[in-house]
Design an enzyme around this catalytic site. Sequence first.
Site, PDB file in Angstrom:
ATOM      1  CD  GLU A  63      -1.164  -8.875 -21.558  1.00 26.57           C
ATOM      2  OE1 GLU A  63      -0.409  -8.320 -20.740  1.00 26.57           O
ATOM      3  OE2 GLU A  63      -2.398  -8.680 -21.578  1.00 26.57           O
ATOM      4  CG  ASN A  98       5.529  -4.455 -18.415  1.00 28.41           C
ATOM      5  OD1 ASN A  98       6.411  -3.962 -19.097  1.00 28.41           O
ATOM      6  ND2 ASN A  98       4.748  -3.727 -17.647  1.00 28.41           N
ATOM      7  CG  ASP A  99       2.272 -10.163 -18.195  1.00 30.04           C
ATOM      8  OD1 ASP A  99       3.062 -10.464 -17.278  1.00 30.04           O
ATOM      9  OD2 ASP A  99       1.095  -9.830 -17.992  1.00 30.04           O
ATOM     10  NE  ARG A 139      -4.911  -4.083 -18.433  1.00 31.66           N
ATOM     11  CZ  ARG A 139      -3.738  -4.239 -17.838  1.00 31.66           C
ATOM     12  NH1 ARG A 139      -2.670  -4.538 -18.564  1.00 31.66           N
ATOM     13  NH2 ARG A 139      -3.619  -4.093 -16.532  1.00 31.66           N
ATOM     14  NE  ARG A 150      -0.777  -1.285 -16.268  1.00 27.02           N
ATOM     15  CZ  ARG A 150       0.173  -0.438 -16.669  1.00 27.02           C
ATOM     16  NH1 ARG A 150       0.102   0.833 -16.297  1.00 27.02           N
ATOM     17  NH2 ARG A 150       1.169  -0.848 -17.418  1.00 27.02           N
ATOM     18  CB  CYS A 202       0.549  -0.191 -23.637  1.00 23.34           C
ATOM     19  SG  CYS A 202      -0.031  -1.896 -23.483  1.00 23.34           S
ATOM     20  CG  HIS A 260      -1.992  -1.048   1.131  1.00 23.74           C
ATOM     21  ND1 HIS A 260      -2.791  -1.380   2.184  1.00 23.74           N
ATOM     22  CD2 HIS A 260      -2.392  -1.834   0.112  1.00 23.74           C
ATOM     23  CE1 HIS A 260      -3.635  -2.327   1.818  1.00 23.74           C
ATOM     24  NE2 HIS A 260      -3.404  -2.617   0.572  1.00 23.74           N
TER      25      HIS A 260
END
Length: 581
Positions: free
Chosen positions: A438, A461-462, A338, A302, A509, A195
């Site tokens: 991805e 990223n993925d 997304r 996101r 992206c 957090h």
Amino acid sequence: MTLSLHGVGIDGSRPVAIGDAFLLSREPSLAPAEIPAHEVPKELERLDAALACARRHLEGIRGQIPAGTPKHIAEFIDAHLLMMTDSALVDATRDLIKERSVNASWALQSQRDTLVAIFDRMEDAYLRTRRDDVDHVVRQIQVFLGAEADTDVLADADVAGRVIVAEDLTPADTILLRHRGVAAFVVEHGGPMSHTAILARSLDIPAVMGVHHAVQRLRQGELLVVDAETGTVLTELEPAILEHYRGRLASFDAHRRELRRLVRKPSASRDGVPVVLLANLELPEDVAGARDNGAAGVGLYRTEFLYMNRDALPDEEEHLETYLGIIRGLDGIPLTIRTLDLGADKQIPDTNFRPARSNPALGLRAIRLCLQEPALFLPQLRAILRSSAHGPVRLMIPMISGMAEVNAVLGLINEARRQMRRDGLAYDPLMPVGGMIEVPAAALMAGALAKRLDFLSIGTNDLIQYTLAIDRVDDTVSYLFDPLHPAVIRLIKHIIDAAASTRTRVSMCGEMAGEPRFTPLLLGLGLRELSMQPGSLLEVKDRVRHCDVGALTQAVATMLDQLDEMPAQALLEQLEVYMRD
């Protein structure tokens, strides 16, 4: 001699901060104290009174949150208020007091230790971070039980320009500290999904997380350098090192002022090739940063944060309200939403879903989860469609791995359209629907997907993680995460060419898009649309404006045949020649 401590860097508005340490130590030292049986009811009353005071305290902080603070920040406090009624914490503590005739402070701490031990054993990274919530709530209650005399040390402290060093920070602390002008955070616990990290990013505060024993190893008032780019905290600073970092800050500020001149300049290469630069949004409050840095639109919003840190799912109206707020803030520039990508390392409230215990990134997540849980998915689809009546909106599907998933989603969208026509609700019938590439399977099927979808977006990223079979957040293998691996570059080129063959728009992206050192390579591969964090936009625009795209295209075509023999860094260095004026 300069001492260096290491953790995980969380970039704020600046990569580096310099300031005096403000140590916040709150570790209680409690021993079990037996009480006479006849005093147990009184001790239960004392616990209830402390709970009531703690709730009033948090409600008071929530009421003091300055106007303009991101909405989700208040939701952290709401989550802690709910936890103060949770039976796993409150009722179990009451049972300990009654069964063992012990004082409330020790019983509460004992139940805290039990819950934290459970969370610490969980394999899921996001669930492990929920231990932080337990700590935050227990600390607040202990204050009013009298167990921690120094917990209110921040009440009247002058922390402007200082570096807060703490075992952990509650959301309430983080919010108030930001508005008191702190320079940075150094925190012993937590990682990039904790957090404190989430709030630090959102509030633009540089931070280093996971700096073990920082409170014990650093001294009150000593001068610190916090390097959020490298995840490093420096102390006992030698004059030359301190001067180096002061120079970095001055250079950074001067460079940012220079880049501000590019906000209204066209995003085009030296040889006149237009390049569309878009922003990635984590939160609705990021809209201002996107516009201030000259984004041509939002290439990735996101939506996962709508689902996190809460006990119930957002409904259609909450989705719609959020999307309409972003559309108004963007003032006519396009928004790509997304659909939710939950399930790998993110908890989902109010469903029967349970994360995979092993390889959660390969389990039920993103579009797989949505198709299995239509009640989770349909309110979001309807809200996105309804929002499209109010501005240029695109819908993007994450983690596609085959045509069956695309057809299933398009079928649900068509069903939602029929329902909305029946109900008299407006929507854009031509709203573009695209997909994220991805997964290697989707990359290899890019040609077929391009024929079925309106646009594609490469999520590096993925894509890199799955292609190279490494977990980029596992520090034992993260060194293998290589955007310049020949297999990754060839997959990216294949996707771009497949989209071009059907004249389908394709963008990138992932984090690779916002790395200026990769800009010449990506343009040479054929990308003309990049989406990134708002803070990277002007840096990448500056690179674009220095590129000769025609020459880069020819150079990269030649280099593709040499990928297996050419070191990655050598490839980038050769492309720099096409960046000269």
